[in-house]
Design an enzyme around this catalytic site. Structure first.
Site, mmCIF file in Angstrom:
data_model
loop_
_atom_site.group_PDB
_atom_site.id
_atom_site.type_symbol
_atom_site.label_atom_id
_atom_site.label_comp_id
_atom_site.label_asym_id
_atom_site.label_seq_id
_atom_site.Cartn_x
_atom_site.Cartn_y
_atom_site.Cartn_z
ATOM 1 N N HIS A 146 12.102 -83.506 82.949
ATOM 2 C CA HIS A 146 12.712 -83.162 84.232
ATOM 3 C C HIS A 146 11.578 -82.724 85.151
ATOM 4 O O HIS A 146 11.070 -81.616 85.036
ATOM 5 C CB HIS A 146 13.744 -82.041 84.012
ATOM 6 C CG HIS A 146 14.439 -81.599 85.259
ATOM 7 N ND1 HIS A 146 15.286 -80.514 85.272
ATOM 8 C CD2 HIS A 146 14.424 -82.086 86.528
ATOM 9 C CE1 HIS A 146 15.750 -80.348 86.500
ATOM 10 N NE2 HIS A 146 15.238 -81.276 87.279
ATOM 11 N N MET A 187 22.410 -81.289 89.464
ATOM 12 C CA MET A 187 22.004 -79.908 89.163
ATOM 13 C C MET A 187 23.183 -78.964 89.410
ATOM 14 O O MET A 187 23.822 -79.008 90.460
ATOM 15 C CB MET A 187 20.825 -79.483 90.051
ATOM 16 C CG MET A 187 19.516 -80.183 89.748
ATOM 17 S SD MET A 187 18.900 -79.930 88.064
ATOM 18 C CE MET A 187 18.645 -78.153 88.013
ATOM 19 N N ASP A 240 11.167 -79.162 81.103
ATOM 20 C CA ASP A 240 11.169 -78.829 82.529
ATOM 21 C C ASP A 240 9.750 -78.646 83.052
ATOM 22 O O ASP A 240 9.122 -77.611 82.814
ATOM 23 C CB ASP A 240 11.972 -77.546 82.764
ATOM 24 C CG ASP A 240 13.459 -77.759 82.566
ATOM 25 O OD1 ASP A 240 14.029 -78.612 83.276
ATOM 26 O OD2 ASP A 240 14.047 -77.084 81.704
ATOM 27 N N SER A 243 16.999 -77.327 76.493
ATOM 28 C CA SER A 243 15.822 -77.219 77.370
ATOM 29 C C SER A 243 14.851 -76.212 76.780
ATOM 30 O O SER A 243 15.205 -75.047 76.561
ATOM 31 C CB SER A 243 16.254 -76.753 78.765
ATOM 32 O OG SER A 243 15.130 -76.234 79.449
ATOM 33 N N HIS A 261 14.902 -81.560 76.347
ATOM 34 C CA HIS A 261 14.736 -81.536 77.810
ATOM 35 C C HIS A 261 13.523 -80.672 78.149
ATOM 36 O O HIS A 261 13.442 -79.513 77.745
ATOM 37 C CB HIS A 261 16.011 -80.965 78.417
ATOM 38 C CG HIS A 261 16.067 -80.918 79.905
ATOM 39 N ND1 HIS A 261 16.567 -81.950 80.680
ATOM 40 C CD2 HIS A 261 15.713 -79.946 80.775
ATOM 41 C CE1 HIS A 261 16.529 -81.612 81.952
ATOM 42 N NE2 HIS A 261 16.014 -80.386 82.047
ATOM 43 N N MET A 276 7.407 -77.917 86.070
ATOM 44 C CA MET A 276 7.478 -77.303 87.421
ATOM 45 C C MET A 276 6.066 -77.102 87.946
ATOM 46 O O MET A 276 5.175 -76.665 87.207
ATOM 47 C CB MET A 276 8.186 -75.951 87.345
ATOM 48 C CG MET A 276 9.572 -76.005 86.729
ATOM 49 S SD MET A 276 10.422 -74.429 86.902
ATOM 50 C CE MET A 276 11.802 -74.661 85.766
ATOM 51 N N MET A 316 10.235 -81.319 88.162
ATOM 52 C CA MET A 316 10.475 -80.530 89.377
ATOM 53 C C MET A 316 9.126 -80.382 90.079
ATOM 54 O O MET A 316 8.543 -79.286 90.146
ATOM 55 C CB MET A 316 11.097 -79.182 89.004
ATOM 56 C CG MET A 316 12.578 -79.316 88.665
ATOM 57 S SD MET A 316 13.217 -77.911 87.761
ATOM 58 C CE MET A 316 12.750 -78.383 86.104
ATOM 59 N N ASP A 335 22.739 -79.876 84.600
ATOM 60 C CA ASP A 335 21.660 -78.980 84.172
ATOM 61 C C ASP A 335 21.775 -77.664 84.934
ATOM 62 O O ASP A 335 21.677 -77.644 86.164
ATOM 63 C CB ASP A 335 20.313 -79.667 84.472
ATOM 64 C CG ASP A 335 19.111 -78.853 84.023
ATOM 65 O OD1 ASP A 335 19.291 -77.796 83.385
ATOM 66 O OD2 ASP A 335 17.976 -79.298 84.321
HETATM 67 C C1 DX5 Z 1 16.274 -75.094 85.721
HETATM 68 C C2 DX5 Z 1 15.970 -76.094 84.651
HETATM 69 C C3 DX5 Z 1 16.891 -76.073 83.517
HETATM 70 C C4 DX5 Z 1 16.914 -74.788 82.739
HETATM 71 C C5 DX5 Z 1 18.330 -74.568 82.366
HETATM 72 O O1 DX5 Z 1 15.593 -75.388 86.870
HETATM 73 O O2 DX5 Z 1 15.991 -77.409 85.171
HETATM 74 O O3 DX5 Z 1 16.700 -77.165 82.629
HETATM 75 O O4 DX5 Z 1 16.139 -74.774 81.579
HETATM 76 O O5 DX5 Z 1 18.437 -73.329 81.803
HETATM 77 P P1 DX5 Z 1 19.857 -72.674 81.508
HETATM 78 O O6 DX5 Z 1 20.570 -73.573 80.570
HETATM 79 O O7 DX5 Z 1 19.512 -71.357 80.932
HETATM 80 O O8 DX5 Z 1 20.581 -72.560 82.832
HETATM 81 ZN ZN ZN Z 2 15.964 -79.063 83.702
#
Ligand code: DX5
Ligand code: ZN
Length: 230
Positions: free
Chosen positions: A69, A140, A38, A11, A36, A40, A71, A178
């Protein structure tokens, strides 16, 4: 014990953004199976990160798939732009989509693989009806929003149930986890049935190089036992 090939998705949330292109290239060279990303929105989760233009920027730097991903609320508003960025997979949260079936269809109609994510506090049944339409189910293992959180062992029984649901369907649906995946927790997730592990801080903020961090994770995946109680 899982009998599938286990994949790792670094990620970029924990990457060094001043050299993002190099970081994803390093991850690919070290054997990453996909990247990956993320996204947000400051609403579904509190932080604001980045959007489709980051996917577009890193697309030419790697040949492995990009998975997004989302969010975000109303993730469907961004499908067209993500298609332009040539992403391979879009994962939306069941908690963010009152019409999740329709959103999954929109993603697939755009020629992109579709995934649905469920938060730790969300029952698996929230995704059950749409499961046959999915390429991927993301369970998750932390509450979404931040990298570097601790893996929630209480989610392990849910991963096992998700594996049973997928196997019962008899379709090839990737089971992804994740959050908090590292050398200690990776084998637990794999033993529970996950086949794709997202890892952010374990890959990009380790003291080791990206290559060494990926190797450590790979070795941990092969470990036969899980030392975390569920
Ligand atoms: C959290 C993200 C993850 C995050 C995971 O909301 O969806 O993808 O990057 O990070 P680690 O591996 O550090 O928990
Ligand atoms: Zn993620």
């Amino acid at each position: 014990m899982a009998d599938h090939r286990i994949q790792i998705a670094p990620s970029i949330l924990s990457a060094d953004f001043t050299r993002l292109g190099d970081q994803v290239a390093e991850a690919e060279k070290a054997g990453a199976d996909c990247i990956h990303i993320d996204v947000m929105d400051g609403q579904f989760v509190q932080p604001i990160t980045f959007g489709p233009i980051i996917a577009q920027a890193i697309r030419p730097r790697v040949s492995i798939p990009l998975e997004i991903h989302m969010m975000t609320l109303q993730p469907e508003d961004h499908i067209a732009q993500l298609k332009e960025a040539c992403v391979n997979r879009i994962i939306v949260h069941v908690e963010a989509c009152p019409h999740v079936h329709a959103v999954v269809q929109q993603i697939k109609d755009a020629g992109i693989e579709a995934g649905v994510a469920v938060n730790p506090g969300t029952a698996l049944s929230a995704a059950e009806e749409v499961l046959p339409d999915l390429d991927q189910l993301l369970v998750m293992t932390v509450n979404p929003g931040f990298g570097g959180q601790s893996f929630l062992p209480s989610v392990l029984p849910k991963i096992k149930r998700a594996r049973q649901m997928i196997d019962a369907l008899g379709q090839s649906i990737t089971l992804e986890v994740d959050g908090g995946i590292n050398a200690t927790t990776a084998s637990c997730a794999v033993n529970a049935g996950a086949t794709l592990l997202v890892a952010g801080s374990a890959v990009f903020t380790s003291k080791a190089s990206v290559a060494d961090a990926m190797l450590t994770l790979r070795q941990a995946i092969e470990a036969p036992t899980c030392s975390v109680d569920d």
